[in-house]
Design a protein around this motif. Structure first.
Motif, PDB file in Angstrom:
ATOM      1  N   LYS A 182       6.658   5.092 -26.639  1.00  0.00           N
ATOM      2  CA  LYS A 182       6.532   3.923 -25.783  1.00  0.00           C
ATOM      3  C   LYS A 182       6.635   2.648 -26.610  1.00  0.00           C
ATOM      4  O   LYS A 182       6.127   2.568 -27.727  1.00  0.00           O
TER       5      LYS A 182
ATOM      6  N   SER B 247      -2.027   6.160 -20.963  1.00  0.00           N
ATOM      7  CA  SER B 247      -1.990   4.702 -21.063  1.00  0.00           C
ATOM      8  C   SER B 247      -2.248   4.235 -22.489  1.00  0.00           C
ATOM      9  O   SER B 247      -2.850   4.945 -23.302  1.00  0.00           O
TER      10      SER B 247
ATOM     11  N   ASN C 281      -0.487  -5.882 -25.358  1.00  0.00           N
ATOM     12  CA  ASN C 281       0.524  -4.881 -25.033  1.00  0.00           C
ATOM     13  C   ASN C 281      -0.129  -3.789 -24.208  1.00  0.00           C
ATOM     14  O   ASN C 281      -1.245  -3.357 -24.498  1.00  0.00           O
TER      15      ASN C 281
ATOM     16  N   ASN D 264       0.805  -0.091 -21.661  1.00  0.00           N
ATOM     17  CA  ASN D 264       1.702   0.897 -21.060  1.00  0.00           C
ATOM     18  C   ASN D 264       0.865   1.873 -20.253  1.00  0.00           C
ATOM     19  O   ASN D 264      -0.224   2.266 -20.682  1.00  0.00           O
TER      20      ASN D 264
ATOM     21  N   GLU E 152       1.193   5.083 -16.810  1.00  0.00           N
ATOM     22  CA  GLU E 152       2.015   5.823 -15.867  1.00  0.00           C
ATOM     23  C   GLU E 152       1.139   6.363 -14.744  1.00  0.00           C
ATOM     24  O   GLU E 152      -0.077   6.557 -14.919  1.00  0.00           O
TER      25      GLU E 152
ATOM     26  N   SER F  74       6.322   4.617 -14.506  1.00  0.00           N
ATOM     27  CA  SER F  74       5.847   4.197 -15.825  1.00  0.00           C
ATOM     28  C   SER F  74       6.104   2.710 -15.961  1.00  0.00           C
ATOM     29  O   SER F  74       7.213   2.235 -15.659  1.00  0.00           O
TER      30      SER F  74
ATOM     31  N   GLY G  17       5.173  -0.856 -18.466  1.00  0.00           N
ATOM     32  CA  GLY G  17       4.606  -1.415 -19.685  1.00  0.00           C
ATOM     33  C   GLY G  17       5.044  -2.846 -19.872  1.00  0.00           C
ATOM     34  O   GLY G  17       6.043  -3.285 -19.292  1.00  0.00           O
TER      35      GLY G  17
ATOM     36  N   ASN H 296       8.719  -3.257 -19.126  1.00  0.00           N
ATOM     37  CA  ASN H 296       9.415  -1.971 -19.140  1.00  0.00           C
ATOM     38  C   ASN H 296       8.994  -1.199 -17.889  1.00  0.00           C
ATOM     39  O   ASN H 296       7.839  -0.805 -17.762  1.00  0.00           O
TER      40      ASN H 296
ATOM     41  N   ARG I 159      14.341  -3.186 -17.954  1.00  0.00           N
ATOM     42  CA  ARG I 159      13.633  -3.754 -19.100  1.00  0.00           C
ATOM     43  C   ARG I 159      14.041  -5.206 -19.324  1.00  0.00           C
ATOM     44  O   ARG I 159      14.951  -5.486 -20.108  1.00  0.00           O
TER      45      ARG I 159
END
Length: 949
Positions: free
Chosen positions: A187, A272, A332, A334, A336, A343, A345, A392, A406
């Motif tokens: 990721k 995550s 930052n 991420n 799902e 997903s 991010g 993303n 993205r």
């Protein structure tokens, strides 16, 4: 005599065979087998260490690594009683006693290993590791095999890995390939900026480091390479860090008002990732890529072509060039969904930097009939800051259909202020010119871009359709002043003064698409039909006004340094590829056609020049992969690519920021076309734990963009890019690492070699028409060797590097060969009562560079530390450059000049710092020595540390 030798050889072989058979009599009939699987996921555990230790002994007798199916076998076991131990990082060890009496085969069957989910410090694995493993196109490093301290960041860990180098500016190469992205478990981590990871992630949270050649998302989907692969580093977080919040905070202050502060807060789970980072310091430890500063520098350095072929250079750059104060903060994340359909991010970062530098430059230029020496003293102060954000988003509608989006956006600005005093003399000391100049101004930059990928599978296996769309917009504005006073001497001596204000606005647009359709042909054959279209439009408007003494304003339009330029570049590519896939090998062959169209409009003094150019290139495509085993692979690849000239190379307007070096673009440039061929071989020997990674690459470039240079009588240099015939380059690299028997010593060697040719034109007259063509052929080779000892409490290593460079020219005499050499050593020692000592020393020396640049230099750093607060904190005293010899000196040797640059650099300082770790970091009671040594075999600790720069 010949027959006597044959008889003796035959008798020797018979004797050896007989002896060997007797020696193995007791061991040949006994062996064990085992299969290791994850108790939760029921998946095989690869690269676990299985060892057997005789009763009453401490050292393992034999060992083996599990393969992709979790299977391992140990052969030729002497009769007796043993303890079997199976170990792997992140799992509780499995042990069982057994004996071989009356049993030729002991099959332990499937053994379930339970995952260790406790904190980092609770894991204790006693076996030793294979620190490097090759898995087809991936090189995997076991982080626990490399000793780090509690305060070390990822960058320090990377410097210890064989084949990976971290330069003084933070850039990373892995076996010669540039790393432009670092991911965590696949990721994106912070905007695809490697330095955000290397400068801000604590080394102790890393379990594995993988270096892999990552194909584009579309190529991963189709299975057919589209030429858009990149070398990336993927990190795995230690299992103990994957449940809950963790982080660290540090602050330090030292002599000469040096300071540093940093913090990292993270939460990583299987679904995550959340990271918060902050960093501020004035010790040249900029933890990000300076987007705004780079945009400003690229606009001001208008010429993109190379003025010569670099054939060697001495670089002493221990503390970096200049003194940089930097600051940054970002987030930052991420995650799902539970059904894994969505997903998402994103990242945000604010960053800024201020760099002060002083440089002394000496440059000797060689012409066909003369030479001269240019000297300058320069001061510069630059500042930049930027906001960057990215997203993303991936959504799977079903098992057949998905999209990936993205986007990213950057907003930044900066300012610069430079002063320069210069002079040019002939080789006999006659003064040609002298003067001074000043440039200052500010800029703004804005950009947005992204890509969208649609993927569709069909019921027939292997039939797919995908469309990838890319877009981008960038705008740069610079407002600046040029002021200079230059005295020219000789038969027509004169003084020229420049008082100029200029504004430059650049707008760049791009839009591209690639559609791909794959169809199975039977017998494991697949066909791809693909078409891509890329459109780029670049606009650049420069307006220069000179100072009006009458009005005291900058209101006199200067047409020589003003114009409007517009360029449209369209590149298309049609492809047909055939792929064959088998268990042990696969290959792709294809053909493509690449039409390229360029349209340029230049407006100056009310006149417009319209220029159109078209070229068509044909190129085959080929890739062949042999996967001999899970750890042994051979790959061959060929591909042709078109490269468009930059807008600064094409815009026909002069740049007089430096009055002695005037450059201008050429709108008549054609795009370059390069043929690229590469061969790579990788292998890890499971029996000896040795690893080899070899690569050979060659590039042949048509319509190469080179520079044409000429000189006015007063010593002013003019440069303009032109297309010329083909040039080539060949590069080779081989890395080998292995333990010394079953000891705690490790050896690593890395050999590199390059051969290339280049072209340039130079003239001593005031016209480019008299320029003489020169072809340079250069050869270079370097060897790095390092030996390390890695014990539980002590790690130490010593190594060296030698680099040789030589060049030959069609015009002028060949210069002497040069040698750049280095010897370095490091130690990391865990002492009783929570104390620790670490130190590194780097000695560099040179031959063949001339007076003043063969002088050696030594930089020695050291630190002592103490664990506090139940081992959750560290107090550290660090000394940088104990001998006070740090300097930044760079010598560049090309086909027609030698340039020496001496820059301001970070000098000796002492710093006291405090680091606090919280959450899942554990107590660190081994002072940074990660005792979780999974994936290890007897006697092998990790390879030595890398070269400290």
């Amino acid at each position: 005599m010949k027959y006597i030798n044959i008889c003796l050889l035959t008798l020797s072989l018979v004797f050896f065979s007989t002896y060997k058979s007797f020696a193995d009599t007791d061991a040949k009939d006994f062996r064990i087998k085992i299969i290791l699987i994850d108790s939760t996921r029921q998946e095989p555990i690869e690269f676990a260490t299985v060892s057997i230790t005789p009763d009453g002994k401490k050292e393992a007798l034999k060992y083996a690594l599990t393969d992709a199916s979790g299977w391992a076998e140990i052969l030729k076991i002497p009769e007796g009683s043993y303890t079997l131990k199976a170990e792997c990082l992140g799992y509780f060890p499995y042990t069982i006693k057994f004996n071989t009496i009356g049993k030729s085969l002991i099959d332990f069957g499937k053994v379930k290993m339970k995952e260790e989910v406790n904190t980092l410090s609770s894991i204790t694995v006693s076996a030793l590791a294979n620190p490097i493993i090759v898995k087809k196109d991936t090189i995997e490093y076991n982080a626990s095999s490399f000793k780090v301290t509690d305060g070390d960041m990822l960058e320090t860990l990377l410097k210890k890995l064989p084949g990976i180098e971290v330069a003084s500016d933070g850039s990373i190469t892995a076996n010669g390939k540039t790393i432009n992205k670092i991911t965590i478990d696949g990721k994106t981590f912070f905007l695809d900026d490697p330095q955000l990871a290397t400068k801000n992630l604590p080394a102790k949270i890393i379990e594995k480091i993988k270096v892999l050649e990552k194909k584009s998302e579309q190529a991963q989907f189709t299975g057919i390479d589209d030429g858009n692969s990149e070398t990336v580093i993927d990190l795995s977080i230690r299992p103990g860090m994957m449940n809950g919040w963790f982080g660290n905070m540090s602050a330090g202050y030292g002599t000469d008002d040096k300071y540093q502060g940093a913090g990292m807060l993270g939460n990583f789970t299987a679904r995550s990732q959340i990271s918060l980072i902050a960093n501020a310091n004035n010790t040249n430890n900029r933890g990000f890529f300076d987007v705004a500063g780079e945009a400003m520098r690229s606009m001001r350095n208008s010429m993109g072509g190379s003025s010569g072929v670099r054939v060697g250079g001495a670089i002493m750059n221990f503390g970096g060039s200049g003194i940089t104060t930097s600051w940054m903060a970002g987030a930052n994340a991420n995650t799902e969904s539970k059904n894994k359909k969505l997903s998402i991010g994103g990242s945000y970062l604010y960053s800024g930097a201020e760099t002060e530098n002083k440089q002394q430059t000496s440059k000797q230029t060689f012409l066909t009939d003369s030479s001269f020496i240019y000297n300058s003293d320069q001061y510069s102060l630059s500042r930049s800051d930027a906001h960057r954000a990215s997203l993303n988003l991936e959504y799977k509608f079903n098992e057949m259909t998905s999209i990936l989006f993205r986007p990213n956006v950057n907003i930044g600005g900066g300012s610069f202020n430079e002063g320069n005093m210069y002079s040019t003399k002939g080789v006999l000391g006659a003064l040609i010119n002298d003067g001074n100049s000043k440039s200052f101004g500010d800029n703004d930059t804005r950009s947005l871009g992204g890509d969208l990928l649609f993927r569709q599978k069909f019921n027939k296996t292997g039939r797919t359709f995908s469309v990838s769309i890319t877009y981008g917009y960038e705008e740069n504005d610079i407002r600046a002043f040029n002021q200079s006073l230059t005295n020219s001497y000789g038969s027509q001596g004169m003084t020229s003064e420049v008082k100029q204000m200029y504004n430059t606005n650049q707008n760049n647009y791009s839009l591209g698409a690639r559609a791909s359709y794959t169809e199975p042909l039977g017998n494991n054959y697949f066909m791809e039909l693909a078409y891509s279209y890329n459109y780029k439009k670049n606009n650049s408007d420069k307006v220069a006004n000179n100072f009006n003494n009458a009005t005291q304003e900058y209101d006199l339009y200067d047409s020589t340094y003003s114009n409007t330029f517009e360029n449209i570049f369209i590149n298309q590519r049609g492809e047909i590829n055939i792929r064959k896939v088998e268990e042990k090998y696969n290959y792709t062959i294809g053909m493509n056609v690449q039409p390229a169209y360029t349209h340029s409009l230049t407006t100056a003094d009310g006149e417009t020049t319209d220029l159109e150019r078209s070229v068509v290139n044909f190129s085959p495509t080929a890739m062949l992969e042999f996967n001999f085993s899970d750890t042994k692979a051979l790959r061959l690849r060929y591909r042709g690519n078109t490269r468009q000239p930059s807008i600064s190379q094409m815009q026909p307007v002069k740049d007089n920021s430096n009055p002695l070096f005037v450059s201008e673009g050429n709108p008549d440039l054609l795009p370059e076309f390069s043929h690229n061929l590469s061969v790579s071989y990788r292998n890890t020997d499971r029996a000896t734990f040795s690893t080899v990674d070899a690569r050979l690459e060659g590039t042949y470039t048509l319509d190469k963009i080179v520079n044409k240079t000429w000189y006015e009588e007063g010593g002013v240099q003019h440069t303009r890019p032109v297309n010329d015939q083909a040039v080539y380059s060949v590069y080779g690299n081989i890395m080998w690492s292995a333990p010394v028997g079953k000891s705690k010593f490790y050896v690593m060697t890395n050999t590199r070699s390059g051969l290339n040719n280049g072209i340039n034109y130079s003239s001593s007259t005031a016209s480019e028409t008299g320029a003489v063509k020169n072809i340079t052929t250069s050869f270079s080779v370097s060897e790095m060797l390092r030996v390390s000892y890695r014990g539980e409490k002590l790690e130490t290593g010593i190594g060296g590097r030698a680099s040789y460079a030589k060049a030959w020219y069609t015009v002028g005499k060949a210069k002497d060969a040069t040698w750049s050499n280095a010897i370095n050593a490091n130690i990391n020692w865990t002492l009783p009562a929570g104390f620790g000592l670490s130190s590194d020393i780097d000695y560099q020396f040179y031959y063949g560079f001339g007076k003043g640049y063969n002088d050696p230099a030594t930089v020695w750093n050291a630190e002592v530390s103490k664990l506090l607060l139940k081992n959750s904190a560290t107090l550290r005293l660090r000394v940088f450059d104990i001998l006070d010899q740090s300097k930044s000196v760079r010598r560049t040797s090309t086909d027609n000049y030698i340039q020496d640059v001496n820059s301001m650099t970070l000098k000796q300082y002492f710093m006291l710092s405090f680091t606090w770790r919280f959450g899942k970091f554990g107590d660190g009671n081994d002072h940074g020595r990660d005792r979780d040594r999974g994936m290890r075999g007897p006697g092998m600790y990790g390879p030595p540390g890398g070269f400290h720069r």
